[in-house]
Design a protein around this motif. Structure first.
Motif, PDB file in Angstrom:
ATOM      1  N   VAL A 178       0.846  -1.195   0.000  1.00  0.00           N
ATOM      2  CA  VAL A 178       0.000   0.000   0.000  1.00  0.00           C
ATOM      3  C   VAL A 178       0.882   1.245   0.000  1.00  0.00           C
ATOM      4  CG1 VAL A 178      -1.832   1.259   1.165  1.00  0.00           C
ATOM      5  CG2 VAL A 178      -1.843  -1.235   1.206  1.00  0.00           C
ATOM      6  N   ILE A 179       0.619   2.113  -0.978  1.00  0.00           N
ATOM      7  CA  ILE A 179       1.303   3.397  -1.049  1.00  0.00           C
ATOM      8  C   ILE A 179       0.233   4.484  -1.018  1.00  0.00           C
ATOM      9  CG2 ILE A 179       3.224   2.427  -2.385  1.00  0.00           C
ATOM     10  CD1 ILE A 179       2.009   3.662  -4.897  1.00  0.00           C
ATOM     11  N   GLY A 180       0.629   5.711  -0.709  1.00  0.00           N
ATOM     12  CA  GLY A 180      -0.403   6.741  -0.744  1.00  0.00           C
ATOM     13  C   GLY A 180       0.064   8.083  -0.244  1.00  0.00           C
ATOM     14  N   THR A 181      -0.911   8.981  -0.179  1.00  0.00           N
ATOM     15  CA  THR A 181      -0.618  10.394   0.093  1.00  0.00           C
ATOM     16  C   THR A 181      -1.719  11.005   0.962  1.00  0.00           C
ATOM     17  OG1 THR A 181      -1.916  11.077  -1.811  1.00  0.00           O
ATOM     18  CG2 THR A 181       0.445  10.703  -2.198  1.00  0.00           C
ATOM     19  N   GLY A 182      -1.573  12.284   1.200  1.00  0.00           N
ATOM     20  CA  GLY A 182      -2.634  13.108   1.767  1.00  0.00           C
ATOM     21  C   GLY A 182      -3.010  12.743   3.190  1.00  0.00           C
ATOM     22  N   CYS A 183      -4.281  12.970   3.509  1.00  0.00           N
ATOM     23  CA  CYS A 183      -4.738  12.704   4.873  1.00  0.00           C
ATOM     24  C   CYS A 183      -4.819  11.206   5.147  1.00  0.00           C
ATOM     25  CB  CYS A 183      -6.071  13.399   5.123  1.00  0.00           C
ATOM     26  SG  CYS A 183      -5.869  15.182   5.336  1.00  0.00           S
ATOM     27  N   LEU A 219       3.590   2.736   2.501  1.00  0.00           N
ATOM     28  CA  LEU A 219       4.596   3.743   2.159  1.00  0.00           C
ATOM     29  C   LEU A 219       3.989   5.135   1.964  1.00  0.00           C
ATOM     30  CD1 LEU A 219       6.766   1.733  -0.420  1.00  0.00           C
ATOM     31  CD2 LEU A 219       6.917   1.768   2.088  1.00  0.00           C
ATOM     32  N   HIS A 220       4.568   6.110   2.641  1.00  0.00           N
ATOM     33  CA  HIS A 220       4.141   7.507   2.576  1.00  0.00           C
ATOM     34  C   HIS A 220       4.822   8.156   1.377  1.00  0.00           C
ATOM     35  CE1 HIS A 220       3.255  11.594   3.658  1.00  0.00           C
ATOM     36  NE2 HIS A 220       2.918  11.344   4.900  1.00  0.00           N
ATOM     37  N   MET A 221       3.998   8.547   0.385  1.00  0.00           N
ATOM     38  CA  MET A 221       4.587   9.170  -0.816  1.00  0.00           C
ATOM     39  C   MET A 221       4.370  10.670  -0.854  1.00  0.00           C
ATOM     40  SD  MET A 221       4.289   6.369  -3.855  1.00  0.00           S
ATOM     41  CE  MET A 221       5.636   7.081  -4.827  1.00  0.00           C
ATOM     42  N   GLY A 222       3.711  11.232   0.171  1.00  0.00           N
ATOM     43  CA  GLY A 222       3.664  12.689   0.210  1.00  0.00           C
ATOM     44  C   GLY A 222       2.290  13.303   0.348  1.00  0.00           C
ATOM     45  N   SER A 223       2.205  14.537  -0.138  1.00  0.00           N
ATOM     46  CA  SER A 223       0.971  15.319  -0.056  1.00  0.00           C
ATOM     47  C   SER A 223       0.078  14.961  -1.239  1.00  0.00           C
ATOM     48  CB  SER A 223       1.336  16.804  -0.125  1.00  0.00           C
ATOM     49  OG  SER A 223       1.889  17.055  -1.407  1.00  0.00           O
ATOM     50  N   CYS A 224      -1.074  15.633  -1.348  1.00  0.00           N
ATOM     51  CA  CYS A 224      -1.983  15.301  -2.462  1.00  0.00           C
ATOM     52  C   CYS A 224      -1.385  15.625  -3.818  1.00  0.00           C
ATOM     53  CB  CYS A 224      -3.315  16.005  -2.282  1.00  0.00           C
ATOM     54  SG  CYS A 224      -4.356  15.138  -1.099  1.00  0.00           S
ATOM     55  N   VAL A 225      -0.632  16.740  -3.950  1.00  0.00           N
ATOM     56  CA  VAL A 225      -0.021  16.973  -5.270  1.00  0.00           C
ATOM     57  C   VAL A 225       0.994  15.877  -5.581  1.00  0.00           C
ATOM     58  CG1 VAL A 225      -0.392  19.470  -5.416  1.00  0.00           C
ATOM     59  CG2 VAL A 225       1.734  18.618  -4.415  1.00  0.00           C
ATOM     60  N   ASP A 226       1.492  15.221  -4.546  1.00  0.00           N
ATOM     61  CA  ASP A 226       2.450  14.124  -4.757  1.00  0.00           C
ATOM     62  C   ASP A 226       1.777  12.834  -5.242  1.00  0.00           C
ATOM     63  OD1 ASP A 226       4.590  15.713  -4.004  1.00  0.00           O
ATOM     64  OD2 ASP A 226       4.500  15.115  -1.909  1.00  0.00           O
ATOM     65  N   CYS A 227       0.477  12.862  -5.460  1.00  0.00           N
ATOM     66  CA  CYS A 227      -0.131  11.725  -6.177  1.00  0.00           C
ATOM     67  C   CYS A 227       0.562  11.585  -7.524  1.00  0.00           C
ATOM     68  CB  CYS A 227      -1.631  11.939  -6.377  1.00  0.00           C
ATOM     69  SG  CYS A 227      -2.556  11.783  -4.850  1.00  0.00           S
ATOM     70  N   SER A 228       1.157  12.683  -7.990  1.00  0.00           N
ATOM     71  CA  SER A 228       1.953  12.605  -9.227  1.00  0.00           C
ATOM     72  C   SER A 228       3.122  11.636  -9.050  1.00  0.00           C
ATOM     73  CB  SER A 228       2.463  13.991  -9.615  1.00  0.00           C
ATOM     74  OG  SER A 228       3.320  14.488  -8.612  1.00  0.00           O
ATOM     75  N   ARG A 229       3.614  11.474  -7.819  1.00  0.00           N
ATOM     76  CA  ARG A 229       4.702  10.496  -7.604  1.00  0.00           C
ATOM     77  C   ARG A 229       4.169   9.079  -7.851  1.00  0.00           C
ATOM     78  NH1 ARG A 229       8.818  13.550  -5.001  1.00  0.00           N
ATOM     79  NH2 ARG A 229       8.074  15.044  -3.457  1.00  0.00           N
ATOM     80  N   MET A 230       2.904   8.855  -7.467  1.00  0.00           N
ATOM     81  CA  MET A 230       2.326   7.525  -7.714  1.00  0.00           C
ATOM     82  C   MET A 230       2.157   7.294  -9.213  1.00  0.00           C
ATOM     83  SD  MET A 230      -0.276   6.694  -4.650  1.00  0.00           S
ATOM     84  CE  MET A 230      -1.189   8.169  -4.415  1.00  0.00           C
ATOM     85  N   LEU A 231       1.718   8.337  -9.932  1.00  0.00           N
ATOM     86  CA  LEU A 231       1.619   8.206 -11.390  1.00  0.00           C
ATOM     87  C   LEU A 231       2.984   7.881 -11.971  1.00  0.00           C
ATOM     88  CD1 LEU A 231      -0.682  11.218 -12.451  1.00  0.00           C
ATOM     89  CD2 LEU A 231      -1.331   8.826 -12.169  1.00  0.00           C
ATOM     90  N   ASN A 232       4.012   8.558 -11.472  1.00  0.00           N
ATOM     91  CA  ASN A 232       5.363   8.330 -11.997  1.00  0.00           C
ATOM     92  C   ASN A 232       5.859   6.931 -11.696  1.00  0.00           C
ATOM     93  OD1 ASN A 232       5.925  10.646 -13.357  1.00  0.00           O
ATOM     94  ND2 ASN A 232       6.731  11.714 -11.569  1.00  0.00           N
ATOM     95  N   LEU A 233       5.513   6.420 -10.526  1.00  0.00           N
ATOM     96  CA  LEU A 233       5.923   5.047 -10.194  1.00  0.00           C
ATOM     97  C   LEU A 233       5.213   4.067 -11.134  1.00  0.00           C
ATOM     98  CD1 LEU A 233       7.527   3.185  -8.297  1.00  0.00           C
ATOM     99  CD2 LEU A 233       5.512   3.096  -6.808  1.00  0.00           C
ATOM    100  N   ALA A 234       3.910   4.285 -11.317  1.00  0.00           N
ATOM    101  CA  ALA A 234       3.154   3.430 -12.244  1.00  0.00           C
ATOM    102  C   ALA A 234       3.745   3.535 -13.647  1.00  0.00           C
ATOM    103  CB  ALA A 234       1.681   3.844 -12.253  1.00  0.00           C
ATOM    104  N   GLY A 235       4.102   4.752 -14.030  1.00  0.00           N
ATOM    105  CA  GLY A 235       4.674   4.971 -15.354  1.00  0.00           C
ATOM    106  C   GLY A 235       6.017   4.277 -15.518  1.00  0.00           C
ATOM    107  N   ALA A 236       6.839   4.317 -14.452  1.00  0.00           N
ATOM    108  CA  ALA A 236       8.158   3.665 -14.520  1.00  0.00           C
ATOM    109  C   ALA A 236       7.993   2.161 -14.713  1.00  0.00           C
ATOM    110  CB  ALA A 236       8.952   3.966 -13.248  1.00  0.00           C
ATOM    111  N   LEU A 237       7.027   1.572 -14.003  1.00  0.00           N
ATOM    112  CA  LEU A 237       6.777   0.129 -14.142  1.00  0.00           C
ATOM    113  C   LEU A 237       6.263  -0.177 -15.548  1.00  0.00           C
ATOM    114  CD1 LEU A 237       4.987  -0.642 -10.730  1.00  0.00           C
ATOM    115  CD2 LEU A 237       7.373  -1.078 -11.294  1.00  0.00           C
ATOM    116  N   ALA A 238       5.323   0.650 -16.030  1.00  0.00           N
ATOM    117  CA  ALA A 238       4.714   0.402 -17.339  1.00  0.00           C
ATOM    118  C   ALA A 238       5.752   0.509 -18.450  1.00  0.00           C
ATOM    119  CB  ALA A 238       3.568   1.384 -17.571  1.00  0.00           C
ATOM    120  N   ASP A 239       6.533   1.591 -18.428  1.00  0.00           N
ATOM    121  CA  ASP A 239       7.535   1.767 -19.487  1.00  0.00           C
ATOM    122  C   ASP A 239       8.595   0.674 -19.440  1.00  0.00           C
ATOM    123  OD1 ASP A 239       6.546   3.822 -20.988  1.00  0.00           O
ATOM    124  OD2 ASP A 239       7.651   5.408 -19.936  1.00  0.00           O
TER     125      ASP A 239
END
Ligand code: BF8
Length: 640
Positions: free
Chosen positions: A486-491, A527-547
């Motif tokens: 489980v990864i995530g952000t925000g509250c 895993l704590h990936m940050g604030s709500c704008v850091d949901c972009s980090r989750m997109l990037n992780l997904a993108g790294a796996l996909a590419d």
């Protein structure tokens, strides 16, 4: 799940919150929970999304279950109303994140051209990495030159008037996803004869497009309105939020994995306590920094305080927790409770997620409630305007306001619940890849062997309709038990931190596979990936796996959830996850159920078209069942 009813224990599972709610009951302090009860019964048209007040022939409403009118005065159907309301929510949410990103881009420009000397490039390596990703030359060039070019590309993403997709999205989104969205646009054009865009052209433009097309007498087609909601939300996830995250790392430093403390026990009885609340670390990071200055230290000692103790709330708390190791006082529903401790000398806010009720509550104590943004003024607050070019001086002034308030603290009224948990935080994509040896391959191997079944990203808020943190905690525990990382952000991330789920011993709650991995890597299962704008980090992780696998995000065993969502920003996040190919669970119910066509598009049709879709579920265990099932279906489709 309407557990926010009888007594303090049904309002929150957090032990510190329970203690503070007893005090609130005893002293008669009003809270979100009382005001929620006073609002009952809430408007069912609003809950279903079938009320429209877009023009002055209205307001109109449609009862989808009754005998009343089936159309508004202009002829708008329930689906049109629902789709227009949803689109406006997505526009507001996207605009909030993206306007945050804009300020960071403008600050980077000012630092690069030397007009702002209060900030500097804190992470030149990240600057180089971002520049290279954007195709900006770096060899033989100064940091300022590169930063200026990165800022220019980012700023252009907001206001470009061309038809091509925004550069940040094109350079960051995995190739297969980008292609799929482009092909989808072409297919829709071919089959319907009408243009339906999905790839955002400019961040500001997509929000303005929604404001335009939802004006009286424009777009009434539910599919077209939903498509534009996706496009606008994608301009947030792969645009505004991404720019905020990447450029904040450059200017304020990239987070590193580190332990922090979370919950109201981070407040200190002997210190001047300053709570930073809101979203933009351009302010909060400065407050943290200047609190350590000799001037502020001396001033605090002069009034008999041990030190200035800055702690965080909500997403700006996440920002300073990740980058500066600052203690976390709590998530959204904790904001009133923090003031009720009587130990907060100043609560400093900027934008987003700030209850206006905090001003009244602060006035019952010595607490200075300080607003700082021209975009978020609150009656009853002390306004100290924040200006980036005078950041050091203004942050110092804010801290001195708290120091001046400290002697007025009524010690007899101070009660700090002694609860804190340790949380290991700072799991950016860079830090995760570093822990894996520089490549996503080990994580992919673990998923292929089934040691980890898949990854769940959980996001979002607290919501008074759900017992505070109950859904966050129960769902997270259920998922890790099933060997789902489980990864995530925000509250959500703050709820997990307060619950101890981000500490190393929490791995004992995980299934055998995940437990072994956590032991090997020395990480928690959550895993704590940050604030709500850091949901972009989750997109990037997904993108790294996909590419890395040369597949689309929608092929990967990934799933999302916003189990206590509140804000329009959460609508934007959920929608860009769906637009990126990730199925998303929501609770409480989104206001779309009055529109059967919109509901079908979002919960069913989107599955084939986008590979991501929404589903709602009230029970955490049933939600985990569904999320696991999606992961297993995706594994089967991949042949693993
Ligand atoms: O910025 S602070 S209440 S909206 S989750 Fe939700 Fe919390 Fe707000 Fe996201 Ni973050």
């Amino acid at each position: 799940m309407d557990q926010a009813r009888n007594g303090h224990d049904s309002r929150s599972i957090d032990p510190a919150a329970k203690e503070m709610l007893r005090i609130a009951d005893r002293e008669g302090y009003a809270t979100i929970w009382e005001r929620y009860e006073q609002q009952q019964p809430q408007c069912s048209y609003g809950q279903l999304g079938t009320c429209c007040r877009i023009c002055s022939m209205g307001p109109c409403r449609i009862d989808p279950f009754g005998d009343g009118p089936t159309r508004g005065v202009c002829g708008a159907t329930a689906d049109t109303m629902v789709a227009r309301n949803l689109a406006r929510m997505a526009a507001v949410g996207s605009s909030s994140h993206s306007d945050h990103g804009r300020k960071v881009a403008l600050l980077l420009k000012a630092v690069a051209n030397g007009s702002n000397t209060d900030y500097h490039i804190a992470d030149p390596d990240k600057l180089t990495a971002v520049a290279e990703r954007l195709g900006i030359p770096t060899a033989g060039r100064s940091t300022a030159e590169i930063a200026g070019d990165v800022a220019a590309v980012a700023i252009d993403c907001f206001g470009n008037q061309g038809e091509e997709p925004i550069v940040f999205m094109e350079k960051y989104m995995p190739k297969k996803r980008f292609q799929r969205l482009r092909e989808l646009e072409e297919t829709l054009y071919r089959t319907t004869g009408a243009k339906t865009g999905l790839l955002p052209r400019a961040i500001d433009r997509e929000a303005v497009d929604i404001l335009h097309r939802t004006h009286f007498g424009c777009d009434h087609d539910p599919l077209s309105l939903v498509a534009q909601s996706v496009r606008c939300s994608l301009s947030d996830g792969w645009g505004g939020s991404l720019i905020a995250t990447e450029l904040q790392d450059i200017l304020l430093g990239s987070p590193i994995i580190r332990p922090v403390k979370a919950n109201l026990g981070v407040l200190e009885a002997e210190s001047v306590n300053v709570v930073v609340h809101g979203h933009e670390p351009i302010l909060s990071a400065k407050v943290v920094e200047m609190a350590q200055s000799p001037e502020c230290r001396a001033a605090a000692e002069a009034v008999g305080a041990k030190r200035v103790n800055v702690v965080g709330l909500c997403c700006t708390g996440n920002e300073v927790l990740l980058r500066q190791g600052v203690g976390m006082a709590g998530n959204e529903s904790h904001s009133e409770l923090a003031i009720m401790t009587g130990a907060v000398d100043a609560m400093v806010v900027d934008v987003q997620c700030i209850y206006p009720a905090l001003a009244d509550l602060a006035s019952c104590f010595h607490t200075k409630f300080v607003t700082t943004s021209e975009q978020a003024k609150i009656p009853g607050a002390l306004h100290i305007q924040f200006e980036e070019h005078e950041a050091d001086a203004i942050a110092t002034r804010i801290i001195k306001t708290a120091i001046d308030a400290f002697p007025n603290r009524n010690k007899a009224r101070v009660y700090i619940p002694q609860h804190t948990s340790t949380a290991i935080v700072g799991f950016t994509v860079e830090e995760i890849l570093k822990a894996l040896g520089g490549t996503p391959q080990p994580l992919i191997d673990l998923i292929v062997t089934g040691t980890i079944k898949g990854v769940a990203g959980i996001v979002g808020c607290n919501n008074v309709k759900v017992q505070q943190d109950f859904f966050h905690r129960t769902l997270t525990e259920e998922l890790i038990k099933r060997d789902i990382l489980v990864i995530g952000t925000g509250c959500w991330a703050i709820a997990a931190a307060k619950s101890g789920l981000m500490d190393l011993p929490a791995r004992e709650l995980a299934g055998p596979g995940l437990q072994a991995v956590c032991g090997q890597l020395g990480i928690p299962p959550v895993l704590h990936m940050g604030s709500c704008v850091d949901c972009s980090r989750m997109l990037n992780l997904a993108g790294a796996l996909a590419d890395h696998l040369q597949v689309d995000i929608s092929d990967l065993p990934l799933v999302g959830s916003a189990p206590e969502w509140t804000t329009e920003k959460a609508v934007a996040i959920g929608t860009y996850f769906v637009g990126s190919g990730i199925p998303v669970h929501l609770w409480p119910l989104p206001p779309i159920l009055g529109g059967p066509q919109v509901t079908k598009i979002l919960t069913s049709d989107a599955k084939d078209v986008l590979g991501g879709w929404f589903f709602v579920e009230e029970d955490p265990k049933a939600t985990a069942d569904r999320m696991e099932q999606i992961i297993m279906e995706r594994r089967a489709a991949l042949g693993i």
